[in-house]
Design a protein around this motif. Structure first.
Motif, PDB file in Angstrom:
ATOM      1  N   LEU A   1       0.824  -1.203   0.000  1.00 32.58           N
ATOM      2  CA  LEU A   1       0.000   0.000   0.000  1.00 32.58           C
ATOM      3  C   LEU A   1       0.863   1.260   0.000  1.00 32.58           C
ATOM      4  O   LEU A   1       0.523   2.272  -0.621  1.00 32.58           O
ATOM      5  N   ASP A   2       2.009   1.218   0.704  1.00 33.56           N
ATOM      6  CA  ASP A   2       2.942   2.354   0.696  1.00 33.56           C
ATOM      7  C   ASP A   2       3.411   2.666  -0.724  1.00 33.56           C
ATOM      8  O   ASP A   2       3.531   3.829  -1.119  1.00 33.56           O
ATOM      9  N   LEU A   3       3.699   1.604  -1.466  1.00 33.31           N
ATOM     10  CA  LEU A   3       4.200   1.773  -2.823  1.00 33.31           C
ATOM     11  C   LEU A   3       3.139   2.412  -3.727  1.00 33.31           C
ATOM     12  O   LEU A   3       3.464   3.211  -4.607  1.00 33.31           O
ATOM     13  N   CYS A   4       1.879   2.068  -3.493  1.00 33.02           N
ATOM     14  CA  CYS A   4       0.793   2.619  -4.320  1.00 33.02           C
ATOM     15  C   CYS A   4       0.710   4.136  -4.182  1.00 33.02           C
ATOM     16  O   CYS A   4       0.476   4.850  -5.170  1.00 33.02           O
ATOM     17  N   THR A   5       0.889   4.634  -2.964  1.00 32.52           N
ATOM     18  CA  THR A   5       0.789   6.088  -2.757  1.00 32.52           C
ATOM     19  C   THR A   5       1.880   6.837  -3.512  1.00 32.52           C
ATOM     20  O   THR A   5       1.694   8.001  -3.885  1.00 32.52           O
ATOM     21  N   ILE A   6       3.021   6.198  -3.730  1.00 31.69           N
ATOM     22  CA  ILE A   6       4.122   6.849  -4.458  1.00 31.69           C
ATOM     23  C   ILE A   6       3.945   6.696  -5.966  1.00 31.69           C
ATOM     24  O   ILE A   6       4.194   7.632  -6.733  1.00 31.69           O
ATOM     25  N   VAL A   7       3.478   5.521  -6.393  1.00 29.77           N
ATOM     26  CA  VAL A   7       3.440   5.209  -7.819  1.00 29.77           C
ATOM     27  C   VAL A   7       2.257   5.873  -8.518  1.00 29.77           C
ATOM     28  O   VAL A   7       2.368   6.292  -9.678  1.00 29.77           O
ATOM     29  N   LEU A   8       1.115   5.987  -7.850  1.00 27.49           N
ATOM     30  CA  LEU A   8      -0.092   6.479  -8.524  1.00 27.49           C
ATOM     31  C   LEU A   8       0.079   7.862  -9.162  1.00 27.49           C
ATOM     32  O   LEU A   8      -0.380   8.073 -10.291  1.00 27.49           O
TER      33      LEU A   8
ATOM     34  N   LEU B   1      -2.491  -3.663 -11.886  1.00 25.15           N
ATOM     35  CA  LEU B   1      -2.037  -4.404 -10.703  1.00 25.15           C
ATOM     36  C   LEU B   1      -2.579  -3.783  -9.423  1.00 25.15           C
ATOM     37  O   LEU B   1      -3.038  -4.483  -8.515  1.00 25.15           O
ATOM     38  N   ILE B   2      -2.546  -2.462  -9.350  1.00 22.00           N
ATOM     39  CA  ILE B   2      -3.032  -1.777  -8.151  1.00 22.00           C
ATOM     40  C   ILE B   2      -4.529  -1.997  -7.977  1.00 22.00           C
ATOM     41  O   ILE B   2      -5.011  -2.271  -6.871  1.00 22.00           O
ATOM     42  N   LEU B   3      -5.282  -1.906  -9.072  1.00 19.75           N
ATOM     43  CA  LEU B   3      -6.732  -2.079  -8.987  1.00 19.75           C
ATOM     44  C   LEU B   3      -7.103  -3.495  -8.571  1.00 19.75           C
ATOM     45  O   LEU B   3      -8.003  -3.705  -7.753  1.00 19.75           O
ATOM     46  N   GLN B   4      -6.412  -4.477  -9.130  1.00 17.65           N
ATOM     47  CA  GLN B   4      -6.758  -5.864  -8.825  1.00 17.65           C
ATOM     48  C   GLN B   4      -6.375  -6.258  -7.398  1.00 17.65           C
ATOM     49  O   GLN B   4      -7.091  -7.020  -6.751  1.00 17.65           O
ATOM     50  N   ARG B   5      -5.271  -5.726  -6.903  1.00 20.00           N
ATOM     51  CA  ARG B   5      -4.773  -6.156  -5.599  1.00 20.00           C
ATOM     52  C   ARG B   5      -5.244  -5.271  -4.441  1.00 20.00           C
ATOM     53  O   ARG B   5      -5.409  -5.765  -3.315  1.00 20.00           O
ATOM     54  N   PHE B   6      -5.459  -3.981  -4.707  1.00 13.08           N
ATOM     55  CA  PHE B   6      -5.683  -3.063  -3.586  1.00 13.08           C
ATOM     56  C   PHE B   6      -7.026  -2.340  -3.597  1.00 13.08           C
ATOM     57  O   PHE B   6      -7.435  -1.827  -2.559  1.00 13.08           O
ATOM     58  N   LEU B   7      -7.706  -2.267  -4.746  1.00  8.93           N
ATOM     59  CA  LEU B   7      -8.967  -1.536  -4.762  1.00  8.93           C
ATOM     60  C   LEU B   7     -10.019  -2.141  -3.832  1.00  8.93           C
ATOM     61  O   LEU B   7     -10.690  -1.398  -3.096  1.00  8.93           O
TER      62      LEU B   7
ATOM     63  N   GLU C   1      -3.017   5.134  10.205  1.00 12.67           N
ATOM     64  CA  GLU C   1      -2.063   5.308   9.105  1.00 12.67           C
ATOM     65  C   GLU C   1      -2.559   4.609   7.836  1.00 12.67           C
ATOM     66  O   GLU C   1      -2.454   5.151   6.728  1.00 12.67           O
ATOM     67  N   ARG C   2      -3.090   3.392   8.028  1.00 11.18           N
ATOM     68  CA  ARG C   2      -3.609   2.661   6.870  1.00 11.18           C
ATOM     69  C   ARG C   2      -4.802   3.390   6.254  1.00 11.18           C
ATOM     70  O   ARG C   2      -4.949   3.461   5.028  1.00 11.18           O
ATOM     71  N   LEU C   3      -5.664   3.958   7.100  1.00 11.41           N
ATOM     72  CA  LEU C   3      -6.812   4.708   6.606  1.00 11.41           C
ATOM     73  C   LEU C   3      -6.366   5.947   5.831  1.00 11.41           C
ATOM     74  O   LEU C   3      -6.941   6.282   4.786  1.00 11.41           O
ATOM     75  N   HIS C   4      -5.335   6.604   6.323  1.00 10.74           N
ATOM     76  CA  HIS C   4      -4.809   7.786   5.627  1.00 10.74           C
ATOM     77  C   HIS C   4      -4.266   7.403   4.251  1.00 10.74           C
ATOM     78  O   HIS C   4      -4.502   8.116   3.257  1.00 10.74           O
ATOM     79  N   LYS C   5      -3.549   6.296   4.174  1.00 10.70           N
ATOM     80  CA  LYS C   5      -3.006   5.846   2.887  1.00 10.70           C
ATOM     81  C   LYS C   5      -4.130   5.476   1.923  1.00 10.70           C
ATOM     82  O   LYS C   5      -4.061   5.783   0.720  1.00 10.70           O
ATOM     83  N   CYS C   6      -5.174   4.834   2.441  1.00 12.76           N
ATOM     84  CA  CYS C   6      -6.303   4.456   1.585  1.00 12.76           C
ATOM     85  C   CYS C   6      -7.022   5.684   1.043  1.00 12.76           C
ATOM     86  O   CYS C   6      -7.424   5.723  -0.126  1.00 12.76           O
ATOM     87  N   LYS C   7      -7.190   6.700   1.899  1.00 12.38           N
ATOM     88  CA  LYS C   7      -7.826   7.933   1.434  1.00 12.38           C
ATOM     89  C   LYS C   7      -6.988   8.599   0.343  1.00 12.38           C
ATOM     90  O   LYS C   7      -7.524   9.118  -0.644  1.00 12.38           O
ATOM     91  N   LEU C   8      -5.671   8.592   0.542  1.00 11.73           N
ATOM     92  CA  LEU C   8      -4.782   9.191  -0.447  1.00 11.73           C
ATOM     93  C   LEU C   8      -4.856   8.434  -1.781  1.00 11.73           C
ATOM     94  O   LEU C   8      -4.960   9.042  -2.853  1.00 11.73           O
ATOM     95  N   CYS C   9      -4.825   7.109  -1.701  1.00 17.27           N
ATOM     96  CA  CYS C   9      -4.908   6.290  -2.919  1.00 17.27           C
ATOM     97  C   CYS C   9      -6.257   6.482  -3.608  1.00 17.27           C
ATOM     98  O   CYS C   9      -6.329   6.571  -4.844  1.00 17.27           O
TER      99      CYS C   9
END
Length: 656
Positions: free
Chosen positions: A554-561, A585-591, A612-620
């Motif tokens: 999930l950390d990687l998604c916030t940087i890559v998106l 990949l992001i949609l299939q694994r993390f959406l 922290e996880r909720l903050h990352k999800c909101k950002l993504c």
């Protein structure tokens, strides 16, 4: 030779011996109406042109008889299912096996390609429906609900629904994003053989062995009309491309139906027997049938078939062509844009068996090595499937099949009607008069400006926007045809040093990223690549990360998106492809995870990890919403780009 059935309305095109044993299935390519695939009890899939007697290609690899076949929209891929439950996908242009899909426990009875993405749906005698990702060799969803064999599958034109017909006398409509059934249509009293979506409206047609054709409204989920007058079971159905009528293939005829109110516009006698598939091209309907090892192809001239109006149905006996009818307005229903479902988020799939999610094994690899594509007719193969990057596919599809000659030609003593005389004159080849004035080509005095294309393809044979003559000195004397080598080399080397500087800088940047990568910290590696502010470095790194899905967090998604958003808008095709792969990949694994966390009720107490996880999800989620607008805009593109964006748009439907 063509055999006349009904003069100039329907005729037999050809008859071939397709296999050394009985034919068990066949399918027509819907795009051209020319490509024919047959499957036999000899475990082979043979590829034909409907108007040529010789087999183009023979595909081997199955060890049991072929039960079902399907060709994709572009006529580049073919999928075949066998009695053992195995599914194989071949690339026709590359003439090789592409995938082997295992998971069903009984005969494969039906198959269909998704209109946009690289997905295949399969229905089996084991009553299960599976949705496969062809590129990943994996089962994406399994749909359970039928109690008997699934005989027909069809994706909706927008790719969001799947309709299934089965021997349990029901038709079911599935929501692909939610992974569950939307509605079950009942009313047939016999096994349902075929089902077909209207090309524009929310309307579904189904044909059954109970000799009825039913039309279903997909907004109100109710029957629109039912036609029950037929003497033989319905074998196949196909909507006219404009959506104003439905063609139904029966044992002895082709019937043309309307549904509001239910009526039969026309009946054309075509003794094609066990008709298996229909296709429309150049205002002609092509039908194929089989009996034992013999496959026959027929043509119906649709310009002589009544498609609308209130004319009572009956056999066509008049030799004069019919006046093209004025299309009657059909009922006002929604068109395919985005289906309204009651589900707000997709459900994650629970795989019941490890075999459905496992990576390709050595057994699969061995199966694919044993599968072959034997080219029987190289000339026809090259004509139809090569070259792959040609702008127009061959053979040309703008020429309809010619009708057979008349049985009794008109003699000089016979009286010819004015309308028949006009037909004869129209059928004669027009003589082109030579142009008395030879017009020279028009040349413009303005210098031609070369515009760089909006998308630069990843594979090309020459530099974009560059010509070799641009690097050579201007020739002052037009009679001078040769240049001195020193002059030519000096001109070519002018930009060499600049290019070396660019490549050296990129190499240093990659070395920096590689140094961080060697520590095992993937997140910091991506951070360093982003900090360099060079998309080419980001693309190089993502091409590595995309190959191993387990590296994604999930950390990687916030940087890559944010980088993916830039890549999707790039003019370089390779950048766009990399961005699409990462986003998928992001949609299939993390959406599903992101939507679940955002929809969960707030926790009691202080949970720093959860916050922290909720903050990352909101950002993504915010970043994905921004990207969804780009994807939606580009989903209307044609070609490979458009197909990739339409697939992403389907996966991102939950965000809308």
């Amino acid at each position: 030779m063509a055999v006349a059935l009904t003069t100039k309305t329907a005729w037999k095109l050809q008859e071939i011996t397709a296999h050394s044993s009985n034919v068990s299935s066949l399918v027509l390519g819907k795009s051209s109406g020319r490509l024919l695939a047959t499957g036999g009890n000899d475990c082979r899939v043979n590829i034909w042109s409907v108007n040529k007697p010789n087999c183009i290609m023979s595909l081997t690899g199955h060890t049991t008889p072929i039960e079902s076949l399907q060709i994709n929209t572009n006529e580049e891929l073919i999928v075949a299912g066998s009695q053992s439950g195995s599914i194989r996908v071949w690339d026709l242009e590359a003439a090789k096996i592409l995938r082997t899909l295992l998971g069903h426990k009984a005969n494969i009875c039906s198959l269909d390609f998704h209109p946009f993405g690289s997905f295949v749906a399969s229905g089996s005698l084991d009553t299960n429906i599976k949705l496969w990702d062809v590129r990943r060799k994996g089962c994406v969803f399994r749909y359970k609900g039928h109690t008997e064999a699934v005989r027909c599958l069809r994706f909706s034109p927008d790719g969001k629904w799947l309709a299934s017909a089965a021997d349990d006398c029901t038709v079911k409509l599935w929501d692909l994003a939610a992974g569950k059934i939307m509605f079950e249509f009942t009313g047939h009293t016999g096994p349902v053989n075929v089902v077909e979506f209207h090309p524009n409206e929310y309307l579904l047609a189904s044909g059954s062995s109970d000799r009825t054709v039913r039309f279903w409204d997909l907004e109100k989920f109710q029957v629109v009309s039912c036609i029950e007058e037929e003497a033989t079971p319905v074998r196949c159905v196909l909507f006219n491309p404009d959506g104003y009528c439905l063609y139904s293939g029966f044992q002895d005829s082709l019937r043309v139906y309307g549904w509001e109110p239910e009526r039969c516009f026309d009946v054309v006698v075509v003794n094609w027997g066990k008709v298996a598939d229909l296709s429309i091209c150049n205002n002609q309907l092509i039908g194929v049938s089989f009996a034992q090892s013999i496959v026959s192809s027929f043509v119906v001239d649709l310009s002589r078939v009544t498609k609308s109006g209130s004319i009572p149905h009956g056999l066509m006996k008049d030799d004069e062509p019919l006046v093209p009818p004025t299309p009657m307005g059909s009922s006002l229903r929604r068109i395919y844009d985005r289906p309204s479902t009651s589900c707000s988020k997709p459900q994650r799939v629970k795989h019941n068996s490890e075999s459905e999610r496992r990576s390709p094994s050595s057994d699969d690899d061995r199966d694919e090595k044993e599968s072959k594509a034997e080219i029987q007719n190289p000339e026809d193969y090259k004509e139809i499937f090569q070259p792959k990057n040609a702008i127009c596919r061959t053979p040309p599809r703008n020429e309809p099949f010619p009708p057979p000659p008349e049985d009794e030609p008109v003699t000089a003593k016979e009286t010819v009607k004015p309308s028949q005389a006009a037909d004869v004159q129209a059928s004669l080849p027009k003589q082109e008069l030579p142009d008395p004035v030879q017009r020279p080509p028009i040349a413009s005095s303005a210098p031609s400006s070369r515009t760089e294309p909006s998308v630069i393809p990843a594979a090309r044979n020459e530099p974009i926007g560059l010509k070799a003559s641009d690097f050579l000195p201007a020739v002052k004397n037009q009679s001078q045809t040769e240049l001195v080598d020193e002059e030519a080399m000096s001109q070519i080397r002018k930009g060499h040093e600049t290019m070396c500087v660019v490549l050296t800088s990129r190499h240093k940047n990659l070395e920096t990223v590689r140094a961080v990568w060697s520590t095992g910290d993937i997140k910091n590696s991506v951070d360093s690549a982003v900090a360099i502010n060079d998309l080419s470095v980001v693309v190089d790194l993502l091409n590595i990360v995309n190959q191993k899905a387990t590296l994604w967090k999930l950390d990687l998604c916030t940087i890559v998106l944010p980088q993916v958003e830039k890549l999707l808008q790039s003019k370089y095709e390779s950048y766009v492809q990399t961005g699409c792969t990462s986003l998928k990949l992001i949609l299939q694994r993390f959406l599903p995870l992101i939507t679940d966390i955002l929809a969960a009720p707030p926790s009691v107490g202080v949970d720093i990890t959860r916050e922290e996880r909720l903050h990352k999800c909101k950002l993504c989620y915010k970043q994905l919403k921004n990207i969804s607008n780009i994807v939606k805009t580009k989903s209307g593109l044609s070609g490979r780009h458009g197909s990739a964006f339409r697939e992403l748009h389907l996966l991102m439907a939950v965000l809308e």
